[in-house]
Design an enzyme around this catalytic site. Structure first.
Site, mmCIF file in Angstrom:
data_model
loop_
_atom_site.group_PDB
_atom_site.id
_atom_site.type_symbol
_atom_site.label_atom_id
_atom_site.label_comp_id
_atom_site.label_asym_id
_atom_site.label_seq_id
_atom_site.Cartn_x
_atom_site.Cartn_y
_atom_site.Cartn_z
ATOM 1 C CE LYS A 9 -3.739 -2.377 2.695
ATOM 2 N NZ LYS A 9 -4.782 -2.328 3.767
ATOM 3 C CE1 TYR A 49 -8.719 -3.203 0.936
ATOM 4 C CE2 TYR A 49 -8.027 -1.421 -0.825
ATOM 5 C CZ TYR A 49 -7.653 -2.322 0.476
ATOM 6 O OH TYR A 49 -6.937 -2.625 0.622
ATOM 7 C CG PHE A 57 -12.988 0.679 7.168
ATOM 8 C CD1 PHE A 57 -12.277 0.382 6.410
ATOM 9 C CD2 PHE A 57 -13.602 -0.157 8.511
ATOM 10 C CE1 PHE A 57 -13.106 -0.926 6.462
ATOM 11 C CE2 PHE A 57 -13.721 -0.941 7.962
ATOM 12 C CZ PHE A 57 -13.254 -1.987 6.592
ATOM 13 N NE ARG A 85 -5.764 -12.590 4.935
ATOM 14 C CZ ARG A 85 -6.530 -12.047 4.793
ATOM 15 N NH1 ARG A 85 -6.620 -10.729 3.856
ATOM 16 N NH2 ARG A 85 -7.468 -11.647 5.799
ATOM 17 C CB THR A 91 -7.210 -7.099 9.453
ATOM 18 O OG1 THR A 91 -7.230 -8.360 8.400
ATOM 19 C CG2 THR A 91 -7.364 -5.495 9.240
ATOM 20 N NE ARG A 102 -1.706 -5.985 7.348
ATOM 21 C CZ ARG A 102 -2.856 -6.920 6.620
ATOM 22 N NH1 ARG A 102 -3.411 -7.790 7.273
ATOM 23 N NH2 ARG A 102 -3.507 -5.695 5.677
ATOM 24 C CG ASN A 112 -3.819 -2.688 7.295
ATOM 25 O OD1 ASN A 112 -3.531 -1.765 5.924
ATOM 26 N ND2 ASN A 112 -4.802 -3.472 7.401
ATOM 27 C CG HIS A 115 -5.037 -6.457 -0.182
ATOM 28 N ND1 HIS A 115 -5.898 -6.589 0.371
ATOM 29 C CD2 HIS A 115 -4.400 -6.886 -1.356
ATOM 30 C CE1 HIS A 115 -6.424 -6.753 -0.376
ATOM 31 N NE2 HIS A 115 -5.988 -7.792 -1.574
ATOM 32 C CD GLU A 126 -8.494 -9.035 -3.623
ATOM 33 O OE1 GLU A 126 -7.168 -9.587 -3.943
ATOM 34 O OE2 GLU A 126 -9.195 -9.360 -2.942
HETATM 35 P P1 RTP Z 1 -6.409 -6.621 2.763
HETATM 36 O O1 RTP Z 1 -8.043 -6.846 2.156
HETATM 37 O O2 RTP Z 1 -6.090 -5.020 2.540
HETATM 38 O O3 RTP Z 1 -5.045 -7.691 3.085
HETATM 39 O O4 RTP Z 1 -6.549 -6.866 4.541
HETATM 40 P P2 RTP Z 1 -7.561 -7.266 5.633
HETATM 41 O O5 RTP Z 1 -8.437 -8.250 4.425
HETATM 42 O O6 RTP Z 1 -7.138 -8.163 6.955
HETATM 43 O O7 RTP Z 1 -9.178 -6.681 5.953
HETATM 44 P P3 RTP Z 1 -9.859 -5.858 5.745
HETATM 45 O O8 RTP Z 1 -11.097 -6.232 6.600
HETATM 46 O O9 RTP Z 1 -11.044 -7.026 3.926
HETATM 47 O O10 RTP Z 1 -10.027 -4.673 5.055
HETATM 48 C C1 RTP Z 1 -9.094 -4.008 4.024
HETATM 49 C C2 RTP Z 1 -8.941 -2.758 4.716
HETATM 50 O O11 RTP Z 1 -9.382 -1.697 5.069
HETATM 51 C C3 RTP Z 1 -8.896 -1.503 6.440
HETATM 52 N N1 RTP Z 1 -9.630 -1.417 7.294
HETATM 53 N N2 RTP Z 1 -9.737 -0.029 8.585
HETATM 54 N N3 RTP Z 1 -10.061 1.284 10.044
HETATM 55 C C4 RTP Z 1 -10.983 0.682 10.284
HETATM 56 O O12 RTP Z 1 -11.365 -0.255 11.736
HETATM 57 C C5 RTP Z 1 -10.574 -0.613 9.082
HETATM 58 N N4 RTP Z 1 -10.513 -1.968 9.652
HETATM 59 C C6 RTP Z 1 -10.077 -2.100 7.926
HETATM 60 C C7 RTP Z 1 -7.317 -1.839 6.604
HETATM 61 O O13 RTP Z 1 -6.449 -0.965 5.873
HETATM 62 C C8 RTP Z 1 -7.749 -3.412 5.865
HETATM 63 O O14 RTP Z 1 -6.082 -3.645 5.670
#
Ligand code: RTP
Length: 147
Positions: A9, A49, A57, A85, A91, A102, A112, A115, A126
Site C-alpha cells: 500500500k 474494495y 471506513f 496472509r 489486519t 504488519r 497497515n 494487502h 483481484e
Molecule cells: P486487506 O484486504 O488489505 O489485506 O485487509 P484484510 O483482508 O486483512 O482486512 P479487511 O477487513 O478486508 O479490510 C481491508 C482494509 O481496510 C482497512 N481497515 N480499516 N479503520 C478500520 O477500522 C479499518 N478496518 C479495516 C485496512 O487497511 C484493511 O487492510
C-alpha cells in the site's frame, strides 16, 4: 499452482519497505509472477474494495489507497493465499504477531502497509482486476526444483 494478489500500500512504498516485503516472499520460496508500480484512481480503488463499500471506513480506505503509488504483485506457490496472509499478519497491527510484516512494521489498522487476498477465489478476481493484460511467463521449467 495457487496464486495470490499482494499489494504494498502507499504507506509501505513511502516508508521504503518494498525491498523488505518482496524479500520475505522470495525467501519463503514463492515465485514472483507479476509486478507493477501503479497509482490507481478512485473508481479503481472502489472496485478493488467493493465488498467493503458499506463499511464506515470505506471512504478513508479508498482515499488512502489512491494517495500514492502501490506495488501490485502476483505470487505463486503451494498454499500461497493462506501462507501469504500468515506472512502479512493480522489486519489490525495491534494484533499482528512479531515476525509478520504488519507485526514488525505497522501500528494502525488504517495504515497497515500491505494487502493480501483472503481466499483463492478473491485472488483470482483481484489478479484479473489488477493484471487484465496477463502476467509474465516463466519459459523455463528449471525453477520447478527450487520450490
Ligand atoms: P486487506 O484486504 O488489505 O489485506 O485487509 P484484510 O483482508 O486483512 O482486512 P479487511 O477487513 O478486508 O479490510 C481491508 C482494509 O481496510 C482497512 N481497515 N480499516 N479503520 C478500520 O477500522 C479499518 N478496518 C479495516 C485496512 O487497511 C484493511 O487492510
Amino acid at each position: 499452482m495457487e496464486q495470490t494478489f499482494i499489494m504494498i500500500k502507499p504507506d509501505g512504498v513511502q516508508r521504503g519497505l518494498v525491498g523488505e516485503i518482496i524479500g520475505r516472499f522470495e525467501k519463503k520460496g514463492f515465485t514472483l509472477k507479476g509486478l507493477k508500480f501503479i497509482t490507481v484512481d478512485q473508481a479503481f480503488a472502489e472496485k478493488h474494495y467493493a465488498d467493503l463499500s458499506a463499511k464506515p471506513f470505506f471512504n478513508g480506505l479508498v482515499e488512502y489507497i489512491v494517495s500514492g503509488p502501490v506495488v501490485a504483485m502476483v505470487w505463486e506457490g503451494k498454499n500461497v493465499v493462506t501462507t501469504g496472509r500468515k506472512i502479512i499478519g493480522a489486519t489490525n497491527p495491534a494484533e499482528s504477531a512479531p515476525g509478520t510484516i504488519r507485526g514488525d512494521y505497522a501500528i494502525d489498522i488504517g495504515r497497515n502497509v500491505i494487502h493480501g487476498s483472503d481466499a483463492v477465489e478473491s485472488a483470482r478476481k483481484e489478479i484479473a482486476l489488477w493484471f487484465p493484460e496477463g502476467i509474465a511467463e516463466w519459459r523455463s521449467s528449471q525453477h520447478s526444483w527450487i520450490y
